[in-house]
Motif scaffolding. Structure first.
Motif, PDB file in Angstrom:
ATOM      1  N   ARG A 277      -5.746  17.745   7.160  1.00 52.88           N
ATOM      2  CA  ARG A 277      -4.836  18.911   7.127  1.00 52.88           C
ATOM      3  C   ARG A 277      -5.626  20.205   7.279  1.00 52.88           C
TER       4      ARG A 277
ATOM      5  N   ARG B  58       1.951  14.010  -7.975  1.00 56.01           N
ATOM      6  CA  ARG B  58       1.040  14.870  -7.220  1.00 56.01           C
ATOM      7  C   ARG B  58       1.845  15.949  -6.502  1.00 56.01           C
TER       8      ARG B  58
ATOM      9  N   LYS C 109     -16.134   2.686   1.962  1.00 55.45           N
ATOM     10  CA  LYS C 109     -15.125   3.751   1.985  1.00 55.45           C
ATOM     11  C   LYS C 109     -15.485   4.746   3.087  1.00 55.45           C
ATOM     12  N   LEU C 110     -14.563   4.973   3.991  1.00 54.59           N
ATOM     13  CA  LEU C 110     -14.803   5.982   5.022  1.00 54.59           C
ATOM     14  C   LEU C 110     -14.581   7.350   4.395  1.00 54.59           C
TER      15      LEU C 110
ATOM     16  N   HIS D 205      -4.525   7.866   7.940  1.00 58.91           N
ATOM     17  CA  HIS D 205      -5.794   8.004   8.660  1.00 58.91           C
ATOM     18  C   HIS D 205      -6.579   6.694   8.614  1.00 58.91           C
TER      19      HIS D 205
ATOM     20  N   LEU E 158       0.852  -1.195   0.000  1.00 53.61           N
ATOM     21  CA  LEU E 158       0.000   0.000   0.000  1.00 53.61           C
ATOM     22  C   LEU E 158       0.883   1.238   0.000  1.00 53.61           C
TER      23      LEU E 158
ATOM     24  N   ILE F 230     -13.022   9.935   4.738  1.00 49.68           N
ATOM     25  CA  ILE F 230     -11.883  10.577   5.405  1.00 49.68           C
ATOM     26  C   ILE F 230     -10.794  10.733   4.360  1.00 49.68           C
ATOM     27  N   SER F 231     -10.156  11.888   4.316  1.00 52.09           N
ATOM     28  CA  SER F 231      -8.988  12.059   3.440  1.00 52.09           C
ATOM     29  C   SER F 231      -7.942  12.846   4.219  1.00 52.09           C
ATOM     30  N   ALA F 232      -6.692  12.719   3.767  1.00 52.90           N
ATOM     31  CA  ALA F 232      -5.620  13.480   4.410  1.00 52.90           C
ATOM     32  C   ALA F 232      -5.861  14.982   4.213  1.00 52.90           C
TER      33      ALA F 232
ATOM     34  N   GLY G 198       1.386   5.415  -0.637  1.00 54.65           N
ATOM     35  CA  GLY G 198       0.583   6.630  -0.466  1.00 54.65           C
ATOM     36  C   GLY G 198       1.479   7.723   0.074  1.00 54.65           C
ATOM     37  N   THR G 199       0.963   8.938   0.074  1.00 53.44           N
ATOM     38  CA  THR G 199       1.768   9.993   0.697  1.00 53.44           C
ATOM     39  C   THR G 199       1.610   9.920   2.215  1.00 53.44           C
ATOM     40  N   PHE G 200       0.463   9.435   2.666  1.00 51.59           N
ATOM     41  CA  PHE G 200       0.200   9.314   4.114  1.00 51.59           C
ATOM     42  C   PHE G 200       0.530  10.637   4.808  1.00 51.59           C
TER      43      PHE G 200
ATOM     44  N   GLY H 134      -9.131   5.866   6.951  1.00 51.11           N
ATOM     45  CA  GLY H 134      -9.505   5.430   5.592  1.00 51.11           C
ATOM     46  C   GLY H 134      -8.467   4.450   5.068  1.00 51.11           C
TER      47      GLY H 134
HETATM   48  P1  ATP Z   1      -4.895  13.412   0.016  1.00 52.33           P
HETATM   49  O1  ATP Z   1      -6.196  13.835   0.658  1.00 52.33           O
HETATM   50  O2  ATP Z   1      -3.697  14.181   0.486  1.00 52.33           O
HETATM   51  O3  ATP Z   1      -4.993  13.337  -1.499  1.00 52.33           O
HETATM   52  P2  ATP Z   1      -5.447  10.615   0.680  1.00 52.33           P
HETATM   53  O4  ATP Z   1      -6.155  10.656   1.991  1.00 52.33           O
HETATM   54  O5  ATP Z   1      -6.312  10.374  -0.541  1.00 52.33           O
HETATM   55  O6  ATP Z   1      -4.554  11.909   0.500  1.00 52.33           O
HETATM   56  P3  ATP Z   1      -3.208   8.966  -0.216  1.00 52.33           P
HETATM   57  O7  ATP Z   1      -1.964   8.808   0.586  1.00 52.33           O
HETATM   58  O8  ATP Z   1      -3.135   9.784  -1.440  1.00 52.33           O
HETATM   59  O9  ATP Z   1      -4.341   9.491   0.799  1.00 52.33           O
HETATM   60  O10 ATP Z   1      -3.850   7.553  -0.581  1.00 52.33           O
HETATM   61  C1  ATP Z   1      -3.162   6.312  -0.582  1.00 52.33           C
HETATM   62  C2  ATP Z   1      -4.135   5.202  -0.977  1.00 52.33           C
HETATM   63  O11 ATP Z   1      -5.201   5.105  -0.032  1.00 52.33           O
HETATM   64  C3  ATP Z   1      -4.814   5.407  -2.350  1.00 52.33           C
HETATM   65  O12 ATP Z   1      -4.819   4.153  -3.022  1.00 52.33           O
HETATM   66  C4  ATP Z   1      -6.222   5.854  -2.007  1.00 52.33           C
HETATM   67  O13 ATP Z   1      -7.159   5.426  -2.997  1.00 52.33           O
HETATM   68  C5  ATP Z   1      -6.467   5.127  -0.690  1.00 52.33           C
HETATM   69  N1  ATP Z   1      -7.384   5.879   0.185  1.00 52.33           N
HETATM   70  C6  ATP Z   1      -7.253   7.135   0.647  1.00 52.33           C
HETATM   71  N2  ATP Z   1      -8.289   7.496   1.419  1.00 52.33           N
HETATM   72  C7  ATP Z   1      -9.111   6.421   1.477  1.00 52.33           C
HETATM   73  C8  ATP Z   1     -10.371   6.153   2.142  1.00 52.33           C
HETATM   74  N3  ATP Z   1     -10.986   7.069   2.889  1.00 52.33           N
HETATM   75  N4  ATP Z   1     -10.927   4.913   1.964  1.00 52.33           N
HETATM   76  C9  ATP Z   1     -10.300   3.983   1.187  1.00 52.33           C
HETATM   77  N5  ATP Z   1      -9.132   4.177   0.545  1.00 52.33           N
HETATM   78  C10 ATP Z   1      -8.538   5.367   0.684  1.00 52.33           C
END
Ligand code: ATP
Length: 217
Positions: A187, A45, A178-179, A15, A7, A181-183, A9-11, A17
Motif C-alpha cells: 500500500r 484491526r 517468510k517472504l 501478495h 486462511l 512482503i506485507s500488504a 486475512g484482510t488481503f 507472502g
Molecule cells: P498488513 O500489512 O495490512 O497488516 P498482512 O500482509 O500482514 O497485512 P494479513 O491479511 O493481515 O496480511 O495476513 C493474513 C495471514 O497471512 C496472517 O496469518 C499472517 O500471519 C500471514 N502473512 C502475512 N504476510 C505474510 C508473509 N510475508 N509470510 C507469511 N505469512 C504471512
C-alpha cells in the motif's frame, strides 16, 4: 481424511507472502484444499483501505491458477461484524464433525491469538497450523505470549499426522521461509508511486492500477 485449510486475512491486498505460506502448507500438511476467506469488517484491526468487493476480487485473481485454492466469500457477504470462531462454526456444520479443519496463520498472528474473540473455542473447532521462520522456532517466542496461550501451545503441540487423524484441537508448527512482503508495504509503495512488481501476482498489480487503489494511504 485430508484436512481442509482455512486462511483468513484482510488481503488488503493479497501478495506472495500469503500465497507462498498457503502453497507450502498445502504440501507440508497434505491438505485437501485451502479456503481463502477475506475478512469483511475485521474486528481486531484497522478497517481495510479498500472495499471487501475489491479485496475479494484480488484474491480471486491471485488464486486463479491453483485449483487447490478456493475463494470463500462468506465473511465479505455478511453485513454484521464477523469473528473467526463464527466462521469456523459454520464450516464445521457444513463439512461435518469428522472433517479435519486447519486454521492456517503466520507466527506473528499466532502470538496474538489470545486477543481474538472466543479464541479458546477455536481449538474445539479446528487445528491451528502455524508457519514459522526456519531457525526461529515458535517455542523460543512463546515465552512472550499470554500464559493461557502458552499452556494450550504446550499441551496441544502435535505432528502433521495428527492433523488428518483428528478433526480439531492440535497445534502444529511448520518451518516455512517468510517472504519479507506485507500488504502495508505494498500500500505504501503504491501511494509513493514506487514499483510493486514481483511482490504480488501481475494480475493483482494490474487490478490495483486499473481501479486506482491505494493511491493515498
Ligand atoms: P498488513 O500489512 O495490512 O497488516 P498482512 O500482509 O500482514 O497485512 P494479513 O491479511 O493481515 O496480511 O495476513 C493474513 C495471514 O497471512 C496472517 O496469518 C499472517 O500471519 C500471514 N502473512 C502475512 N504476510 C505474510 C508473509 N510475508 N509470510 C507469511 N505469512 C504471512
Amino acid at each position: 481424511m485430508k484436512p481442509i485449510g482455512i486462511l483468513g486475512g484482510t488481503f488488503d491486498p493479497i501478495h506472495y507472502g500469503h500465497l507462498r505460506l498457503a502453497e507450502e502448507m498445502l504440501e507440508l500438511a497434505n491438505l485437501q484444499h485451502i479456503r481463502f476467506i477475506p475478512a469483511g469488517n475485521p474486528p481486531h484491526r484497522d478497517t481495510p483501505q479498500v472495499s471487501a468487493l475489491h479485496r475479494s476480487a484480488m484474491v480471486q485473481l491471485a488464486i486463479a491458477d491453483q485449483p487447490a485454492f478456493v475463494l470463500d466469500e462468506r465473511e465479505v457477504l455478511r453485513s454484521a461484524k464477523c469473528f473467526t470462531v463464527h466462521t469456523l462454526r459454520e464450516l464445521r456444520a457444513e463439512f461435518g464433525e469428522n472433517q479435519p479443519l486447519c486454521l492456517l496463520m503466520g507466527g506473528d498472528a499466532f502470538l496474538q491469538l489470545h486477543t481474538w474473540h472466543e479464541w479458546e473455542q477455536i481449538l474445539d473447532l479446528a487445528h491451528i497450523v502455524v508457519g514459522y521462520r526456519p531457525g526461529f522456532t515458535l517455542e523460543e517466542r512463546i515465552h512472550s505470549a499470554s500464559p493461557k496461550l502458552r499452556e494450550h501451545y504446550q499441551q496441544r503441540l502435535c505432528s502433521v499426522d495428527y492433523l488428518s487423524q483428528h478433526p480439531y484441537g492440535g497445534i502444529a508448527e511448520l518451518a516455512i521461509p517468510k517472504l519479507e512482503i506485507s500488504a502495508t508495504l505494498i500500500r505504501s509503495r503504491v501511494a509513493e508511486n514506487r514499483t510493486i512488481r514481483y511482490l504480488l501476482p501481475a494480475t493483482v498489480a494490474n487490478y490495483i492500477y486499473q481501479h486506482h487503489l491505494y493511491i493515498s494511504c
